[in-house]
Enzyme design. Structure first.
Site, PDB file in Angstrom:
ATOM      1  N   LYS A 185      -5.173  -6.481   7.059  1.00 22.01           N
ATOM      2  CA  LYS A 185      -5.684  -5.181   6.591  1.00 22.01           C
ATOM      3  C   LYS A 185      -6.579  -5.462   5.394  1.00 22.01           C
ATOM      4  O   LYS A 185      -6.118  -5.610   4.266  1.00 22.01           O
ATOM      5  CB  LYS A 185      -4.500  -4.289   6.192  1.00 22.01           C
ATOM      6  CG  LYS A 185      -4.686  -2.792   6.345  1.00 22.01           C
ATOM      7  CD  LYS A 185      -5.777  -2.159   5.539  1.00 22.01           C
ATOM      8  CE  LYS A 185      -5.554  -2.102   4.056  1.00 22.01           C
ATOM      9  NZ  LYS A 185      -6.804  -1.723   3.341  1.00 22.01           N
ATOM     10  N   CYS A 231     -10.255 -12.418 -10.190  1.00 21.37           N
ATOM     11  CA  CYS A 231      -8.984 -12.346 -10.929  1.00 21.37           C
ATOM     12  C   CYS A 231      -8.881 -13.469 -11.948  1.00 21.37           C
ATOM     13  O   CYS A 231      -8.120 -13.371 -12.896  1.00 21.37           O
ATOM     14  CB  CYS A 231      -7.812 -12.366  -9.966  1.00 21.37           C
ATOM     15  SG  CYS A 231      -7.975 -13.621  -8.700  1.00 21.37           S
ATOM     16  N   GLU A 260      -6.978  -5.537 -17.347  1.00 24.30           N
ATOM     17  CA  GLU A 260      -7.986  -6.187 -16.505  1.00 24.30           C
ATOM     18  C   GLU A 260      -9.142  -5.215 -16.279  1.00 24.30           C
ATOM     19  O   GLU A 260      -8.932  -4.098 -15.806  1.00 24.30           O
ATOM     20  CB  GLU A 260      -7.379  -6.586 -15.160  1.00 24.30           C
ATOM     21  CG  GLU A 260      -8.382  -7.290 -14.269  1.00 24.30           C
ATOM     22  CD  GLU A 260      -7.772  -7.794 -12.969  1.00 24.30           C
ATOM     23  OE1 GLU A 260      -7.156  -6.997 -12.255  1.00 24.30           O
ATOM     24  OE2 GLU A 260      -7.924  -8.994 -12.684  1.00 24.30           O
TER      25      GLU A 260
HETATM   26  O1  TXE Z   1      -7.506  -2.733  -5.340  1.00 25.77           O
HETATM   27  P1  TXE Z   1      -6.170  -2.315  -4.644  1.00 25.77           P
HETATM   28  P2  TXE Z   1      -8.924  -1.990  -5.278  1.00 25.77           P
HETATM   29  C1  TXE Z   1      -8.127  -4.643  -9.410  1.00 25.77           C
HETATM   30  C2  TXE Z   1      -9.372  -4.321 -10.168  1.00 25.77           C
HETATM   31  C3  TXE Z   1      -9.917  -3.139  -9.443  1.00 25.77           C
HETATM   32  C4  TXE Z   1      -8.667  -2.430  -9.028  1.00 25.77           C
HETATM   33  C5  TXE Z   1      -8.802  -1.559  -7.832  1.00 25.77           C
HETATM   34  O2  TXE Z   1      -9.066  -3.990 -11.488  1.00 25.77           O
HETATM   35  O3  TXE Z   1     -10.702  -2.343 -10.261  1.00 25.77           O
HETATM   36  O4  TXE Z   1      -7.744  -3.474  -8.745  1.00 25.77           O
HETATM   37  O5  TXE Z   1      -9.407  -2.258  -6.750  1.00 25.77           O
HETATM   38  C6  TXE Z   1      -4.665  -2.176  -0.208  1.00 25.77           C
HETATM   39  N1  TXE Z   1      -0.185   0.112   0.807  1.00 25.77           N
HETATM   40  N2  TXE Z   1      -8.316  -5.691  -8.433  1.00 25.77           N
HETATM   41  O6  TXE Z   1      -8.824  -0.529  -5.094  1.00 25.77           O
HETATM   42  O7  TXE Z   1      -6.062  -0.837  -4.581  1.00 25.77           O
HETATM   43  C7  TXE Z   1      -6.142  -1.843  -0.270  1.00 25.77           C
HETATM   44  O8  TXE Z   1      -6.537  -1.081   0.844  1.00 25.77           O
HETATM   45  C8  TXE Z   1      -0.735  -0.987   1.349  1.00 25.77           C
HETATM   46  C9  TXE Z   1      -7.882  -6.966  -8.845  1.00 25.77           C
HETATM   47  O9  TXE Z   1      -9.719  -2.710  -4.276  1.00 25.77           O
HETATM   48  O10 TXE Z   1      -5.076  -3.089  -5.260  1.00 25.77           O
HETATM   49  C10 TXE Z   1      -6.740  -3.241  -0.313  1.00 25.77           C
HETATM   50  O11 TXE Z   1      -6.751  -3.786   0.988  1.00 25.77           O
HETATM   51  N3  TXE Z   1      -1.923  -1.468   0.969  1.00 25.77           N
HETATM   52  C11 TXE Z   1      -7.776  -7.922  -7.736  1.00 25.77           C
HETATM   53  C12 TXE Z   1      -5.729  -3.996  -1.195  1.00 25.77           C
HETATM   54  O12 TXE Z   1      -4.513  -3.250  -1.114  1.00 25.77           O
HETATM   55  C13 TXE Z   1      -2.579  -0.842  -0.015  1.00 25.77           C
HETATM   56  C14 TXE Z   1      -8.749  -7.826  -6.641  1.00 25.77           C
HETATM   57  C15 TXE Z   1      -6.149  -4.106  -2.664  1.00 25.77           C
HETATM   58  O13 TXE Z   1      -6.417  -2.801  -3.136  1.00 25.77           O
HETATM   59  C16 TXE Z   1      -2.056   0.306  -0.631  1.00 25.77           C
HETATM   60  C17 TXE Z   1      -9.113  -6.475  -6.329  1.00 25.77           C
HETATM   61  C18 TXE Z   1      -0.793   0.778  -0.176  1.00 25.77           C
HETATM   62  N4  TXE Z   1      -0.202   1.878  -0.685  1.00 25.77           N
HETATM   63  C19 TXE Z   1      -8.894  -5.475  -7.231  1.00 25.77           C
HETATM   64  N5  TXE Z   1      -2.937   0.730  -1.560  1.00 25.77           N
HETATM   65  C20 TXE Z   1      -7.590  -9.328  -8.212  1.00 25.77           C
HETATM   66  N6  TXE Z   1      -7.134  -9.503  -9.431  1.00 25.77           N
HETATM   67  O14 TXE Z   1      -7.835 -10.259  -7.479  1.00 25.77           O
HETATM   68  C21 TXE Z   1      -3.987  -0.124  -1.531  1.00 25.77           C
HETATM   69  N7  TXE Z   1      -3.777  -1.064  -0.591  1.00 25.77           N
END
Ligand code: TXE
Length: 472
Positions: free
Chosen positions: A170, A280, A374
């Site tokens: 996913k 990250c 972050e």
């Molecule tokens: O991340 P999410 P997003 C941080 C960074 C960014 C923030 C939001 O600060 O601004 O997170 O980014 C899935 N059940 N990082 O929205 O929400 C979602 O669909 C199951 C840091 O992209 O954490 C995606 O596939 N899955 C980070 C994945 O989780 C769920 C890298 C990540 O989404 C879900 C990216 C749920 N309830 C963002 N909700 C790093 N540090 O590497 C969301 N997802």
């Protein structure tokens, strides 16, 4: 170009959604058919049905499939890199590196299957043979973020398949095309239908359905720390699923008085701003000793101002766009929060459309939000310290612990830092990240939960040890 979910070997349609180019928000890169919770549950069932057969497939055949996937990715590297750059905004050169890495990862895990897969122990009893074997975890849900749209799926999917698991991937909503192309390559590799499935849907609907599906045995997640905590709670509440979380960072880079200034600026510039700071492992806290502080800040601010921010496909660009309007608003909000708390903008701080200037905040301290949370954008803050002890203490004063770096010409300081830094990855006189695929990747604190990813360590998550006693 249309991408769809893949369930049990069939491509599944859904409501069409556009996938836009962050560098040119009016350009639609591709479309995808959005999947809901029913598709996610069907994918988990298809994976459950296919997994036992795959686990029994001879190693030579599993190796051949993984090798074909890797070879196909490498053969299509340029085309996949352009697509990745257009949907995520990464510079083409960085996108090329990422795609090649993904291809090499599949080939690496093909050959990992020839490594020893268990251990033999002396039994304390006569005529007893004691051994530890490994069996696959089962069905693994792989949930990935947008910032490495093909490398992160690859470094989870490849070991999962290698060790005999079935997978439901996913990916993040912002990057369906890279995942869709990867799924097409995997589907054409000779892998039996259902062993790999793709669900192109939202986290809170399709992702959530995977966390609660009874047939899912484990979840490998990379993303935000808040989402990771939710994944953990759901996994425990729904069948005690195994979970592995790679989350955020607030990574320090220490610069000591004895550092080579040029090396320090290069490490800080790369670590803070390249990949638009959207990684990250980004160095977002620059912890700088008094004696070099002013020279370092002046040189880094000049270097940041000289960076060319532009279209990822233009070879002159050194920094691409911010991935989405929401992420840009978050980044600019942090700049405002930093200045409200007393930091000074030494470079950047502004944006033109979705292109944000690399931003350096000086006069920061660990009490500020910009030093604690972050940001995930091209924003870094400078914290002044008196000596190595203080630098190590300030570096460790964070909830995170992914990567930590030091720039110094002192062997003793470097050794102390390697010993005392509270992080899963430590760099000396090198920029952050730069991880190599055969070495473990992961952190401590709120950056990580569960076994390390990549290299031989990946086996710890994707397989279950079975202790066997045989009397003879
Ligand atoms: O991340 P999410 P997003 C941080 C960074 C960014 C923030 C939001 O600060 O601004 O997170 O980014 C899935 N059940 N990082 O929205 O929400 C979602 O669909 C199951 C840091 O992209 O954490 C995606 O596939 N899955 C980070 C994945 O989780 C769920 C890298 C990540 O989404 C879900 C990216 C749920 N309830 C963002 N909700 C790093 N540090 O590497 C969301 N997802």
């Amino acid at each position: 170009m249309l991408h769809r979910s893949l369930v049990g070997g069939e491509w599944v349609d859904g409501d069409r959604r556009p996938n836009v180019n962050p560098a040119r928000p009016d350009e639609v890169v591709s479309e995808y058919a959005e999947a809901g919770p029913d598709t996610a549950r069907a994918a988990a069932e298809a994976a459950g049905a296919a997994q036992p057969g795959w686990a029994r497939t001879p190693v030579a055949e599993r190796m051949a499939v993984l090798d074909r996937i890797g070879t196909t990715i490498l053969g299509r590297a340029e085309e996949l890199a352009v697509l990745l750059a257009r949907e995520e905004g990464k510079l083409l050169a960085e996108a090329r590196g990422e795609v090649v890495r993904a291809g090499q990862t599949f080939r690496y895990y093909a050959h990992q299957l020839l490594q020893p897969q268990g251990e033999v122990y002396a039994s304390t009893r006569d005529n007893v043979h004691a051994e530890v074997r490994r069996r696959p975890l089962g069905v693994v849900a792989v949930i990935t973020p947008w910032n490495y749209p093909i490398a992160i799926p690859a470094w989870k999917v490849a070991p999962a398949l290698a060790y005999g698991n079935a997978v439901v991937l996913k990916p993040a909503e912002l990057v369906p095309a890279s995942a869709g192309e990867l799924a097409g390559i995997i589907a054409g590799s000779g892998l039996p239908p259902g062993v790999f499935n793709l669900v192109l849907g939202a986290g809170r609907t399709a992702g959530e359905a995977l966390l609660t599906a009874p047939g899912v045995d484990g979840v490998s997640f990379t993303g935000g720390t808040g989402t990771g905590a939710h994944v953990a709670r759901q996994c425990l509440a729904h069948g005690n699923k195994r979970f592995q979380l790679e989350m955020g960072g607030k990574n320090p880079l220490v610069v000591l008085d004895d550092a080579d200034l040029e090396v320090a600026v290069r490490c800080a510039l790369d670590g803070s701003f390249f990949s638009t700071g959207q990684r990250c492992t980004a160095s977002s806290r620059l912890i700088v000793q008094d004696g070099i502080h002013d020279r370092f800040v002046a040189a880094l601010a000049d270097a940041a101002r000289a960076l060319t921010v532009g279209d990822p496909l233009d070879p002159r660009s050194q920094i691409g766009p911010v991935v989405s309007p929401q992420q840009l608003a978050q980044n600019l909000g942090y700049v405002a929060a930093g200045t409200a708390e007393g930091a000074t903008v030494a470079a950047g701080g502004t944006s033109d459309g979705q292109f944000m200037r690399p931003t350096l905040l000086t006069g920061a301290h660990n009490g500020m939000r910009v030093a604690r949370e972050e940001i995930f954008g091209p924003v870094s803050c400078v914290i002044r310290v008196g000596d190595l002890d203080e630098a190590i203490a300030v570096a460790a004063d964070t909830r995170y612990g992914l990567s930590a770096g030091i720039v110094t010409t002192s062997l003793a300081a470097a050794e102390r830092f390697k010993r005392d830094a509270r992080a899963g990855i430590v760099t000396v006189n090198l920029p952050t990240a730069g991880t190599e695929l055969h070495l473990p990747f992961g952190g401590t604190g709120d950056s990580n939960h569960g076994p390390r990813e990549q290299g031989g360590y990946a086996r710890d998550f994707y397989s279950v040890p079975v202790t066997c006693y045989t009397g003879w």
